[in-house]
Enzyme design. Structure first.
Site, short mmCIF file in Angstrom:
data_model
loop_
_atom_site.label_atom_id
_atom_site.label_comp_id
_atom_site.label_asym_id
_atom_site.label_seq_id
_atom_site.Cartn_x
_atom_site.Cartn_y
_atom_site.Cartn_z
N ARG A 155 0.84 -1.21 0.00
CA ARG A 155 0.00 0.00 0.00
C ARG A 155 0.87 1.26 0.00
NH1 ARG A 155 -2.04 2.05 4.34
NH2 ARG A 155 -2.20 0.10 5.50
N TYR A 168 -15.44 17.27 -16.95
CA TYR A 168 -15.75 15.84 -16.99
C TYR A 168 -16.82 15.55 -15.93
CZ TYR A 168 -15.07 10.83 -16.34
OH TYR A 168 -15.27 9.48 -16.21
N ASP A 191 -6.31 18.63 -15.78
CA ASP A 191 -6.61 17.27 -16.20
C ASP A 191 -6.14 17.16 -17.65
OD1 ASP A 191 -7.82 14.96 -17.21
OD2 ASP A 191 -9.64 15.22 -16.02
N LYS A 244 -7.39 5.94 -20.01
CA LYS A 244 -7.62 6.39 -21.38
C LYS A 244 -6.34 6.23 -22.20
CE LYS A 244 -11.41 7.32 -19.25
NZ LYS A 244 -11.75 8.62 -18.71
C1 LIG Z 1 -12.19 9.11 -17.48
C2 LIG Z 1 -11.81 10.49 -17.05
C3 LIG Z 1 -11.64 10.81 -15.69
C4 LIG Z 1 -11.85 9.78 -14.59
O1 LIG Z 1 -10.94 8.75 -14.67
P1 LIG Z 1 -11.24 7.22 -14.20
O2 LIG Z 1 -10.00 6.53 -14.57
O3 LIG Z 1 -12.47 6.76 -14.93
O4 LIG Z 1 -11.47 7.28 -12.73
C5 LIG Z 1 -11.27 12.09 -15.37
N1 LIG Z 1 -11.10 13.04 -16.32
C6 LIG Z 1 -11.28 12.77 -17.63
C7 LIG Z 1 -11.08 13.86 -18.63
C8 LIG Z 1 -11.64 11.50 -18.03
O5 LIG Z 1 -11.83 11.24 -19.34
#
Ligand SMILES: *Cc1c(COP(=O)(O)O)cnc(C)c1O
Length: 386
Positions: free
Chosen positions: A53, A106, A177, A202
């Protein structure tokens, strides 16, 4: 090293007899024979791992690799993008304050701010970050700014450089982000941003087979985030870290193909029947074109959107006629997928709010994959033909 080479090598140092591909290290705990040695590792004074962890070899490789690609001092890998975002916000503003966030946020991030941070005393203000006067006004009394390099679903690009300058003048940390752009297309820290987060689910992973998140920034902020992630139990597991690092190795070639294919599809869609409007940062018709041209000189990645005449039934008809593209509520994989914001990413907000954002019943988001570009265009042409 240039970014493409870094993507292939970052996060590891190879010596004689090193395995060329990293070993998977699923061990939850490591053994020690010397108490002082354990103590030094647990304090972080010596390299090594003691409990899964707190740290793990595969997670550490991924953290180092993403930090290196983003030009950051350190990184923390978490069980999902949402855990990364939560950790980043708490590391930057541990006490209630006013958070300025992009209007086209998002959906998961908007829900986190509204349902977890607001009840804890944070005030959240949604601002159009492509409007720099609104940003300047919004920054008054703010404690944190949150932006996305490319917004979802209409692919606007806020001027991160200008916002970073304004935020720094007022001493406000700036969290970006960078999921849609990846460090191969944009490095927000170079533009003056404080901390960058990714949903590695992603493009970083890139193969629609893992859920993971990463944040990167200065050593001190990352130390705070890492300690909290260990306390609250949000670190990324070894196999997902291994997969994400494996995905990262091909990031440069994938992002080039995603970028080429999405711009080609966006251009082709402008003359397809029933298409009212196409949204892509690098189309001359995009309101963000000049900012995108400056901030995303190597391409804008695979994300685009379009508005279809005939609303939901026209979208349904198109989905049934696809032979290559599929409907799936995620993005950033090698496959071309479409998402329908009205019932996916934007389902938790009211119709009035959606209309204000420009998301209508005919709005379709496309995550353009790395198939042959001509096949993708042919698939949409067929699906939209009379
Ligand atoms: C998918 C996504 C998230 C969240 O990520 P997870 O891996 O699904 O928790 C945050 N910001 C953007 C732009 C995303 O496409």
């Amino acid at each position: 090293m240039k970014p493409a080479s870094r993507a292939v090598h970052a996060g590891r140092e190879l010596g004689a007899r090193s395995p060329l591909a990293p070993d998977l290290s699923p061990a939850a705990v490591h053994v020690f024979t010397d108490l002082a040695d354990y103590d030094a590792v647990a304090r972080g004074e010596k390299p090594g791992h003691y409990y899964g962890r707190n740290s793990n070899a595969n997670r550490e490789m991924l953290e180092r690799a993403v930090a290196e690609l983003e030009g950051a001092e350190a990184g923390v890998a978490t069980a999902s993008g949402m855990a990364a975002l939560h950790g980043a916000i708490l590391a930057l503003v541990p006490r209630p304050t006013t958070v300025i966030a992009t209007r086209e946020l998002y959906g998961g991030t908007a829900a986190l701010l509204r349902q977890d941070f607001e009840p804890a005393g944070y005030e959240v203000r949604f601002v159009d970050l492509t409007d720099l006067d609104a940003v300047s006004h919004g920054l008054q009394g703010a404690g944190l700014v949150i932006a996305e390099t490319i917004t979802n679903p209409l692919c606007g690009v806020p001027d991160l450089e200008a916002i970073a300058t304004m935020a720094r003048e007022r001493g406000v940390p700036f969290l970006v982000d960078n999921t849609f752009a990846t460090p191969l297309l944009c490095r927000p820290l170079d533009l003056g941003v404080t901390v960058v987060m990714h949903s590695a689910t992603k493009y970083l992973g890139g193969h629609s087979d893992l859920v993971a998140g990463v944040i990167v920034g200065d050593t001190k902020t990352m130390g705070v985030a890492r300690a909290r992630s260990a306390r609250t139990g949000t670190p990324l597991g070894p196999f997902d870290a291994w997969l994400a690092l494996r995905g990262l190795r091909t990031l440069d070639v994938r992002m080039r193909r995603h970028s080429d294919n999405s711009l080609a599809l966006a251009r082709a869609m402008q003359s397809m029947p029933g298409v009212q409007r196409v949204h892509h940062p690098l189309l001359e018709t995009s309101p963000s074109f000049s900012v995108a041209h400056r901030l995303l000189p190597r391409g804008a990645g695979g994300m685009m959107a379009f508005d279809l005449e005939g609303g939901r039934s026209a979208v349904q008809r198109m989905i049934k006629r696809f032979q290559l593209a599929t409907f799936a509520a995620s993005l950033g994989g090698v496959e071309t997928t479409i998402s329908y914001p009205e019932i996916t990413s934007h389902r938790s907000i009211s119709q009035a709010e959606r209309t204000e954002l420009g998301v209508g019943p005919g709005t379709v988001r496309v995550s353009v994959g790395i198939e042959d570009g001509a096949d993708i265009i042919a698939d949409f042409t067929h699906a939209l033909s009379e």
